[in-house]
Design a protein around this motif. Sequence first.
Motif, PDB file in Angstrom:
ATOM      1  N   ASP A  25       0.835  -1.213   0.000  1.00  0.00           N
ATOM      2  CA  ASP A  25       0.000   0.000   0.000  1.00  0.00           C
ATOM      3  C   ASP A  25       0.866   1.258   0.000  1.00  0.00           C
ATOM      4  O   ASP A  25       0.574   2.233  -0.711  1.00  0.00           O
ATOM      5  N   LEU A  26       1.941   1.241   0.795  1.00  0.00           N
ATOM      6  CA  LEU A  26       2.827   2.394   0.864  1.00  0.00           C
ATOM      7  C   LEU A  26       3.515   2.633  -0.475  1.00  0.00           C
ATOM      8  O   LEU A  26       3.639   3.779  -0.937  1.00  0.00           O
ATOM      9  N   GLU A  30      -1.093   4.448  -1.448  1.00  0.00           N
ATOM     10  CA  GLU A  30      -2.463   4.377  -0.936  1.00  0.00           C
ATOM     11  C   GLU A  30      -2.661   5.178   0.349  1.00  0.00           C
ATOM     12  O   GLU A  30      -3.797   5.475   0.724  1.00  0.00           O
ATOM     13  N   PHE A  31      -1.573   5.508   1.044  1.00  0.00           N
ATOM     14  CA  PHE A  31      -1.711   6.223   2.316  1.00  0.00           C
ATOM     15  C   PHE A  31      -1.590   7.730   2.159  1.00  0.00           C
ATOM     16  O   PHE A  31      -1.607   8.464   3.145  1.00  0.00           O
ATOM     17  N   SER A  32      -1.452   8.198   0.933  1.00  0.00           N
ATOM     18  CA  SER A  32      -1.421   9.645   0.695  1.00  0.00           C
ATOM     19  C   SER A  32      -2.803  10.086   0.233  1.00  0.00           C
ATOM     20  O   SER A  32      -3.551   9.309  -0.346  1.00  0.00           O
ATOM     21  N   GLY A  33      -3.161  11.281   0.509  1.00  0.00           N
ATOM     22  CA  GLY A  33      -4.462  11.763   0.064  1.00  0.00           C
ATOM     23  C   GLY A  33      -5.115  12.631   1.116  1.00  0.00           C
ATOM     24  O   GLY A  33      -4.458  13.212   1.988  1.00  0.00           O
ATOM     25  N   GLY A  36      -4.970  12.371   5.385  1.00  0.00           N
ATOM     26  CA  GLY A  36      -4.156  11.312   5.955  1.00  0.00           C
ATOM     27  C   GLY A  36      -4.954  10.311   6.762  1.00  0.00           C
ATOM     28  O   GLY A  36      -4.491   9.824   7.802  1.00  0.00           O
ATOM     29  N   VAL A  37      -6.172   9.977   6.321  1.00  0.00           N
ATOM     30  CA  VAL A  37      -7.055   9.087   7.084  1.00  0.00           C
ATOM     31  C   VAL A  37      -6.701   7.623   6.875  1.00  0.00           C
ATOM     32  O   VAL A  37      -6.811   6.808   7.784  1.00  0.00           O
ATOM     33  N   ARG A  38      -6.233   7.296   5.685  1.00  0.00           N
ATOM     34  CA  ARG A  38      -6.069   5.882   5.340  1.00  0.00           C
ATOM     35  C   ARG A  38      -4.994   5.181   6.183  1.00  0.00           C
ATOM     36  O   ARG A  38      -5.162   4.027   6.554  1.00  0.00           O
ATOM     37  N   THR A  89      -7.492   0.086   0.352  1.00  0.00           N
ATOM     38  CA  THR A  89      -6.148  -0.328   0.782  1.00  0.00           C
ATOM     39  C   THR A  89      -6.132  -1.834   0.999  1.00  0.00           C
ATOM     40  O   THR A  89      -7.073  -2.411   1.545  1.00  0.00           O
ATOM     41  N   LEU A  90      -5.039  -2.473   0.596  1.00  0.00           N
ATOM     42  CA  LEU A  90      -4.937  -3.927   0.715  1.00  0.00           C
ATOM     43  C   LEU A  90      -4.855  -4.372   2.174  1.00  0.00           C
ATOM     44  O   LEU A  90      -5.482  -5.359   2.573  1.00  0.00           O
ATOM     45  N   SER A  91      -4.072  -3.649   2.973  1.00  0.00           N
ATOM     46  CA  SER A  91      -3.855  -4.081   4.359  1.00  0.00           C
ATOM     47  C   SER A  91      -5.142  -4.001   5.187  1.00  0.00           C
ATOM     48  O   SER A  91      -5.504  -4.947   5.901  1.00  0.00           O
TER      49      SER A  91
END
Length: 381
Positions: A25-26, A30-33, A36-38, A89-91
């Motif tokens: 994901d990183l 996927e963790f940007s946006g 920063g909630v994801r 997100t996959l995780s």
Amino acid sequence: MRSFLRAAVPRLAAACALAALGLVDLWLGEFSGQGGVRLPWAVAAVAVALCADRPGPRGLPVLAVAQAAGAAGAWWATRHDQTAGMPFTLSATAALLGVLGLLTWRGDPRWTAVTAPVLAVSVLVQPLRGDGDDLRTAVGVLVLVLGVALAATAGLAARLTAAARTRQLERARAAQRAEFARDLHDFVAHHVTGIVVHAQGAAAVAGRDPELVLPALREIERAGTEAVDAMRRAVGLLRDDDRAPGLAEVPALVERFRRTSGLPGGLDLLGPFADVHPTASTAAYRVVMEALTNAREHARGATAVDVALHRTANGIAIRVTDDGRSVPGHPVPGRPGGFGLRGLRERVAAAGGTLSAGPAPHGGWVVEAGLPVGAGVGEEA
């Protein structure tokens, strides 16, 4: 130590797998946006999933609802985010599917039926974004439908397997209890019958020959001691099946019968019996014991009881005969309603053998049984 490893290894493997998905994901960004909630949501979802087996059957549905609420909140906060490469997100999704599988496996059935669909819906709505890309949305939903189906199916299969194993254990315990009841009946009835016979004899001679009462009382005392020992052995069978008596104890059984009953009798052993399976050996001992007990209790006017155990080409042949008559008003050993013989037939059948009992052609009673040398039908099953 072994139980600790058994519990720690799966959790460690799950943690490594979820960490690997987090790195993917990183790498995919996927963790940007927005806001920063994801990232915090993925960390929280993974942490909860790794501890999901601790709350127990009733706590799991509550945990599933909390996971579903967190997923819904994260989806709502990022539903218009166009910066992430994937719609979920996959995780975090893997963590939700793991909780779903554990819920369908171990959760309380009543609450699981309500909370599992809620958690499944919270997973399936993740691709529904506000970017208008219908193709990506459709692909995402199909992928997650497959994931939800696999997680729910795996959990349900594990639940059904555990339920089947529980039923199997319950049937085994019921069979063991029935076996113990038969053992206790066989052992105790054999010795108590001897006590009754000696007590009746002592009462019959007390008036005309009091000197014979004392030896009879000593025999009653000895029979009572043997009955107590037999009960202890029967209880010991619950802990150690190797202590069950077998063919090696038949000579001592016949000798004890001669001493306590006063009836002469013969013992004809034709071996070898060293390779006989313990199940068959124990069943053979019980056949002889039940036949001797019935002869002492029911064979009126008997002058001899003979026991024959022969090794044959097909297994073991057992024959116990007496020349007595049935006592009026008492059940004949072979007729329906005799618990001892009925239970004995079940035992012999479980060992893969056959049993018959009935009047002898020239008077008296005969009990015959045939047993295999190896493990019986019940043992193989």
